[in-house]
Design a protein around this motif. Structure first.
Motif, PDB file in Angstrom:
ATOM      1  N   ASP A 260      39.869  15.962   3.973  1.00 31.85           N
ATOM      2  CA  ASP A 260      40.342  14.637   4.352  1.00 31.85           C
ATOM      3  C   ASP A 260      41.449  14.792   5.397  1.00 31.85           C
ATOM      4  OD1 ASP A 260      42.040  12.280   4.359  1.00 31.85           O
ATOM      5  OD2 ASP A 260      41.054  11.649   2.509  1.00 31.85           O
TER       6      ASP A 260
ATOM      7  N   ASP B 181      43.357  12.593   6.989  1.00 28.25           N
ATOM      8  CA  ASP B 181      44.578  11.813   6.758  1.00 28.25           C
ATOM      9  C   ASP B 181      45.446  12.431   5.666  1.00 28.25           C
ATOM     10  OD1 ASP B 181      43.958   9.912   8.726  1.00 28.25           O
ATOM     11  OD2 ASP B 181      42.776   8.720   7.310  1.00 28.25           O
TER      12      ASP B 181
ATOM     13  N   GLU C 190      46.942  15.711   6.952  1.00 27.03           N
ATOM     14  CA  GLU C 190      48.005  15.437   7.919  1.00 27.03           C
ATOM     15  C   GLU C 190      49.270  14.981   7.204  1.00 27.03           C
ATOM     16  OE1 GLU C 190      49.110  12.684  11.784  1.00 27.03           O
ATOM     17  OE2 GLU C 190      47.096  12.556  10.956  1.00 27.03           O
ATOM     18  N   ASN C 191      49.134  14.086   6.237  1.00 32.40           N
ATOM     19  CA  ASN C 191      50.306  13.617   5.496  1.00 32.40           C
ATOM     20  C   ASN C 191      51.004  14.762   4.766  1.00 32.40           C
ATOM     21  OD1 ASN C 191      50.103  10.965   6.334  1.00 32.40           O
ATOM     22  ND2 ASN C 191      48.774  10.387   4.628  1.00 32.40           N
TER      23      ASN C 191
ATOM     24  N   ARG D  67      53.599  15.780  14.546  1.00 31.99           N
ATOM     25  CA  ARG D  67      52.372  15.327  15.218  1.00 31.99           C
ATOM     26  C   ARG D  67      52.700  14.993  16.670  1.00 31.99           C
ATOM     27  NH1 ARG D  67      48.663  10.688  16.006  1.00 31.99           N
ATOM     28  NH2 ARG D  67      46.631  11.360  15.222  1.00 31.99           N
TER      29      ARG D  67
ATOM     30  N   ASP E 194      38.787  11.360  16.176  1.00 29.41           N
ATOM     31  CA  ASP E 194      38.631  11.373  14.715  1.00 29.41           C
ATOM     32  C   ASP E 194      38.084  12.697  14.194  1.00 29.41           C
ATOM     33  OD1 ASP E 194      39.556   8.784  14.513  1.00 29.41           O
ATOM     34  OD2 ASP E 194      37.546   7.905  14.663  1.00 29.41           O
TER      35      ASP E 194
ATOM     36  N   ARG F 217      42.785  16.938  14.251  1.00 30.16           N
ATOM     37  CA  ARG F 217      44.156  16.562  14.551  1.00 30.16           C
ATOM     38  C   ARG F 217      44.942  17.805  14.954  1.00 30.16           C
ATOM     39  NH1 ARG F 217      44.524  12.292  10.606  1.00 30.16           N
ATOM     40  NH2 ARG F 217      42.790  10.960  11.212  1.00 30.16           N
TER      41      ARG F 217
END
Length: 160
Positions: A119, A121, A124-125, A134, A142, A145
């Motif tokens: 995942d 997101d 990244e979190n 970032r 998409d 990242r």
């Protein structure tokens, strides 16, 4: 010509390097595709990758949290993580370390790591919570990242 020049995806498979590249032996910088008959068996496997940094322990903690790798070696100036894949991730102290400037090349990145995640997101979190940054430039849309680790090295979070 050295015997180890070719391999299943060896230097002979590199195309797009036109002519001689300053500082490299001529056999490395030649642009020529190899036929399958020219391939030889590899003589080495990747044992590890080591990142230069100012604080090896701090950077190792970051990647340990990101990857779940375990501490394999810890000495003054060098730390290595291991994860059972046979490829360790090392961190070595370099006096006068200069943070890479990505995407610019004033201080080049030289290489980066791709970390496979389920995942984007969530990964990244987590990375941001561990101290990653970032950058504004995000060429992957998409699909991936780009983040900067606490020492400034670019790395990518990728799916699939």
């Amino acid at each position: 010509m050295p015997a180890r020049r070719n391999g299943p995806r060896g230097l002979g498979a590199i195309s797009g390097v036109a002519g001689h590249v300053e500082g490299l032996p001529a056999w490395v910088s030649q642009s020529r595709d190899m036929d399958e008959e020219e391939w030889t068996m590899p003589i080495a496997t990747l044992r590890g990758v080591t990142l230069d940094c100012a604080d090896p322990r701090a950077l190792a903690r970051f990647y340990q949290e990101m990857t779940g790798m375990e501490l394999g070696y810890n000495a003054d100036g060098f730390v290595a993580l291991t994860g059972g894949s046979g490829c360790d991730l090392g961190f070595q102290r370099v006096d006068g370390y200069r943070v890479p400037r990505w995407p610019g090349q004033v201080v080049p990145q030289q290489f980066h790591l791709d970390l496979r995640v389920e995942d984007l997101d969530a990964a990244e979190n987590l990375a941001l919570g561990l101290g990653a940054v970032r950058p504004d430039h995000q060429p992957g849309g998409d699909r991936w990242r780009v983040l900067l680790d606490p020492a400034g090295h670019p790395f990518c979070l990728v799916t699939g």
